[in-house]
Write an enzyme that holds these catalytic residues in place. Structure first.
Site, PDB file in Angstrom:
ATOM      1  N   LEU A  72       0.813  -1.214   0.000  1.00  0.00           N
ATOM      2  CA  LEU A  72       0.000   0.000   0.000  1.00  0.00           C
ATOM      3  C   LEU A  72       0.848   1.267   0.000  1.00  0.00           C
ATOM      4  O   LEU A  72       0.456   2.280  -0.575  1.00  0.00           O
ATOM      5  CB  LEU A  72      -0.942   0.009   1.207  1.00  0.00           C
ATOM      6  CG  LEU A  72      -2.195  -0.867   1.089  1.00  0.00           C
ATOM      7  CD1 LEU A  72      -2.975  -0.854   2.392  1.00  0.00           C
ATOM      8  CD2 LEU A  72      -3.088  -0.417  -0.055  1.00  0.00           C
ATOM      9  N   ARG A 130       0.159   4.082  -2.768  1.00  0.00           N
ATOM     10  CA  ARG A 130      -0.293   5.451  -2.472  1.00  0.00           C
ATOM     11  C   ARG A 130       0.474   6.477  -3.295  1.00  0.00           C
ATOM     12  O   ARG A 130      -0.105   7.415  -3.838  1.00  0.00           O
ATOM     13  CB  ARG A 130      -0.144   5.724  -0.967  1.00  0.00           C
ATOM     14  CG  ARG A 130      -1.211   5.027  -0.163  1.00  0.00           C
ATOM     15  CD  ARG A 130      -0.969   5.036   1.338  1.00  0.00           C
ATOM     16  NE  ARG A 130      -2.070   4.319   1.967  1.00  0.00           N
ATOM     17  CZ  ARG A 130      -1.980   3.613   3.087  1.00  0.00           C
ATOM     18  NH1 ARG A 130      -0.825   3.519   3.720  1.00  0.00           N
ATOM     19  NH2 ARG A 130      -3.037   2.981   3.573  1.00  0.00           N
ATOM     20  N   PHE A 161      -9.753   4.624  -2.760  1.00  0.00           N
ATOM     21  CA  PHE A 161      -8.671   3.671  -3.097  1.00  0.00           C
ATOM     22  C   PHE A 161      -7.480   3.796  -2.141  1.00  0.00           C
ATOM     23  O   PHE A 161      -7.177   4.884  -1.661  1.00  0.00           O
ATOM     24  CB  PHE A 161      -8.124   4.019  -4.489  1.00  0.00           C
ATOM     25  CG  PHE A 161      -8.785   3.306  -5.649  1.00  0.00           C
ATOM     26  CD1 PHE A 161      -9.532   2.169  -5.482  1.00  0.00           C
ATOM     27  CD2 PHE A 161      -8.607   3.806  -6.938  1.00  0.00           C
ATOM     28  CE1 PHE A 161     -10.111   1.528  -6.572  1.00  0.00           C
ATOM     29  CE2 PHE A 161      -9.186   3.169  -8.034  1.00  0.00           C
ATOM     30  CZ  PHE A 161      -9.939   2.031  -7.840  1.00  0.00           C
ATOM     31  N   GLU A 162      -6.748   2.686  -1.971  1.00  0.00           N
ATOM     32  CA  GLU A 162      -5.455   2.679  -1.247  1.00  0.00           C
ATOM     33  C   GLU A 162      -5.571   3.250   0.168  1.00  0.00           C
ATOM     34  O   GLU A 162      -4.683   3.920   0.659  1.00  0.00           O
ATOM     35  CB  GLU A 162      -4.380   3.472  -2.018  1.00  0.00           C
ATOM     36  CG  GLU A 162      -4.184   3.052  -3.454  1.00  0.00           C
ATOM     37  CD  GLU A 162      -3.518   1.689  -3.613  1.00  0.00           C
ATOM     38  OE1 GLU A 162      -3.120   1.086  -2.594  1.00  0.00           O
ATOM     39  OE2 GLU A 162      -3.400   1.218  -4.749  1.00  0.00           O
ATOM     40  N   GLY A 163      -6.680   2.959   0.827  1.00  0.00           N
ATOM     41  CA  GLY A 163      -6.945   3.533   2.145  1.00  0.00           C
ATOM     42  C   GLY A 163      -7.652   4.864   1.974  1.00  0.00           C
ATOM     43  O   GLY A 163      -7.179   5.730   1.237  1.00  0.00           O
TER      44      GLY A 163
END
Length: 593
Positions: free
Chosen positions: A262, A266, A404-406
């Protein structure tokens, strides 16, 4: 604050140390080869992807897969992969360039990013040599497509609460997976999936699952608000037989795979959002020039110029921080390689070192794109609401990036959490820096001996931005102590201050370097001045909101006084500066910076 020249900063250390232009990489530093790769990606989008966007959004069978495969044939999937697996072995900055300049491809960009990132990297970084030899060559030449199964119906941000289970079969030859995964990008046509499950219901682990494994099925395509051409399905596992040799990494260590991947994702997402934003800006400029109202092009109106200029300022600022961080990760990777670390540990180590900055970039990039497409629709007026104009697609497609991505909320909390944890671990000497700021507040301000070198005022302001963070976060940590992690609103305000300060410093370093290289850098100074002038107010607002939530009385008054002192910017005519910026864009009929 100390001034150190040509020193590689640790992750988060920009907050307590000054940086030098010599240490700040930016797009102006691209090599000839990197420029060639940039241009190749732009050309591929223009010729192969943009003309097919409607067909892609209609999920025409086989189309997306063929575009991914064609990109693989041209080497775009293999740039940053090691040569021993068929890759080109280029550096991290070059792979960031690819995400940036393929970022304007809407659903195609999502498919490519998922494939080269979360779809392939877990195997590259955590796989055995046999697993890498089997899967990586086919994934990076486009023959196979990768996907990633982490999210479940009841576990999104809280990934470790996943319910999918795995148990060893009686003969010891297979793991039997049971459960389901949702929102799986590329899921409808992928060949290889990294799937997370809990061995014996508790040890969070990862597995390589191939399409066609017994007990593994995919659901129908989801109908989504945006990125309609991106394949998104659910995955179902019913005693799915996964050979024991397809365990990825160690049992119980799946969180290392999920969270390390991740960090890279990011940063790459920021690259893609800025690439998409540049395309949307160009779209908006061209429309503003050709659309006439009241017998003149709307590009001539001040309100439109303000929007165009602000779009460009945000993108240029984000780009400055993006490539600064990408080069840091690259440098850290090389440093770890020279100490004997294998390549997978070296890059993951680089990304982990700058995890704070990756979270900052993810938030800033996704929100910059949201601003650009929203104002792009506004510039298009009623036509912006019509599917006939691409800006409406850009608007819909952009929304997912803040999830997305957290989610951006999770990333904001992570920015502060990781910084404070590094301070407690002794990795960042934040406590003494915070104490210095408190002592400075108690002393009489020094109004003499103002530095008169170029950018002295801007450097002072950026340094003061950092002091506001140290002051606010230090006071919050002292007052709330262990309760701080429950005060999410306070943490989010501090994160917003940190985002502004990091972006502002990156922006400043890039413009300082441009002014050293180019006598006529006045337009970039305009952009920087606009950003800093507005950032000062945004930081003051975030700081006040944070402080008012935990302090009162004399303590509150003292901190608020410090915030006002440290965010005092010189009067500046931002209207005229924005008009100059927009005029350059209109003259070039493009995003020219």
């Amino acid at each position: 604050m100390t001034t150190e020249t040509k020193v590689v900063l640790k992750g988060g250390e920009w907050l307590i140390k000054d940086s030098d232009t010599a240490d700040s990489f930016s797009p102006e530093d691209f090599s000839d080869e990197q420029k060639m790769i940039r241009d190749m990606c732009s050309q591929y989008l223009k010729s192969e992807v943009i003309p097919l966007l409607d067909r892609i959004d209609n999920l025409e069978p086989g189309l997306m897969r063929s575009l991914v495969q064609k990109a693989g044939e041209q080497g775009m999937l293999s740039v940053s992969f090691p040569e021993e697996y068929g890759g080109l072995g280029k550096d991290f900055v070059t792979s960031t360039i690819i995400n940036d300049y393929l970022g304007a491809g809407h659903s195609f960009s999502v498919a490519i990013s998922a494939h080269t990132g979360i779809g392939t990297l877990p195997i590259l970084y955590f796989g055995t040599e046999e697993q890498k030899q089997k899967y990586i060559p086919k994934l990076i030449n486009g023959e196979w497509v990768g996907a990633y199964g982490l999210t479940e119906p009841n576990s999104g941000s809280d990934a470790l609460s996943a319910k999918t289970s795995a148990r060893l079969s009686d003969d010891g030859k297979h793991y039997l997976l049971n459960g389901q995964k949702c929102w799986i990008t590329n899921g409808g046509f992928a060949d290889v999936f990294t799937v997370f499950a809990k061995v014996d219901g508790e040890k969070f682990s990862a597995f390589i699952v191939e399409k066609g494994f017994e007990g593994f099925t995919q659901g129908p395509e989801e109908h989504k608000m945006g990125i309609k051409g991106s394949s998104t399905v659910q995955l179902y596992f019913q005693d799915c037989k996964v050979p024991v040799e397809n365990l990825l990494g160690e049992i119980g260590k799946g969180h290392k795979i999920a969270f390390n991947i991740l960090n890279i994702g990011r940063l790459k997402l920021c690259a893609a959002t800025l690439g998409g934003a540049k395309y949307a800006i160009a779209d908006s400029i061209q429309y503003a020039i050709t659309r006439e109202q009241f017998k003149t092009a709307i590009a001539n109106f001040g309100a439109i110029k303000h929007k165009l200029a602000e779009m460009a300022i945000k993108v240029f600022a984000g780009e400055s921080a993006l490539y600064r961080t990408a080069k840091w990760i690259d440098d850290k990777e090389h440093e770890l390689l020279t100490t004997g670390k294998p390549f997978n540990e070296a890059l993951l180590g680089g990304a982990e070192e700058y995890a704070i900055e990756c979270a900052i970039l993810k938030v800033f990039g996704s929100e910059a794109l949201s601003y650009v497409v929203d104002e792009g629709v506004q510039i298009h007026g009623g036509n912006g609401f019509s599917a006939e104009y691409n800006i409406s697609r850009a608007y819909r497609d952009s929304r997912i990036n803040r999830i997305f991505e957290g989610t951006n909320e999770i990333n904001r909390l992570l920015i502060v959490d990781m910084t404070l944890k590094r301070a407690l671990q002794g990795r960042l000497n934040i406590m003494s820096a915070a104490m210095s700021v408190q002592q400075e507040l108690m002393s009489i301000p020094d109004f003499g001996n103002e530095e008169e070198t170029p950018f002295a005022e801007e450097k002072k302001l950026v340094n003061n931005f950092k002091k506001t963070i140290l002051l606010t976060a230090g006071a919050a940590a002292q007052k709330l102590m262990m309760k701080l992690e429950k005060e999410q609103e306070v943490l989010m305000h501090i994160a917003d201050m940190a985002i502004e300060a990091f972006i502002a410093e990156s922006f400043l370093l890039r413009v300082m370097k441009l002014s050293q290289q180019n006598a006529d850098s006045s337009i970039y100074k305009d952009m920087l001045s606009c950003y800093l002038y507005d950032a000062a107010d945004r930081i003051l607002k975030s700081g006040k909101d944070a402080v008012n939530a935990f302090a009162e009385g004399d303590e509150q008054r003292m901190i608020l006084m410090g915030l006002r002192r440290f965010t005092k910017a010189q009067p500046f005519n931002s209207k005229e500066a924005r008009r100059r910026i927009a005029d350059v864009m209109i003259e070039r009929n493009a995003y020219p910076f």
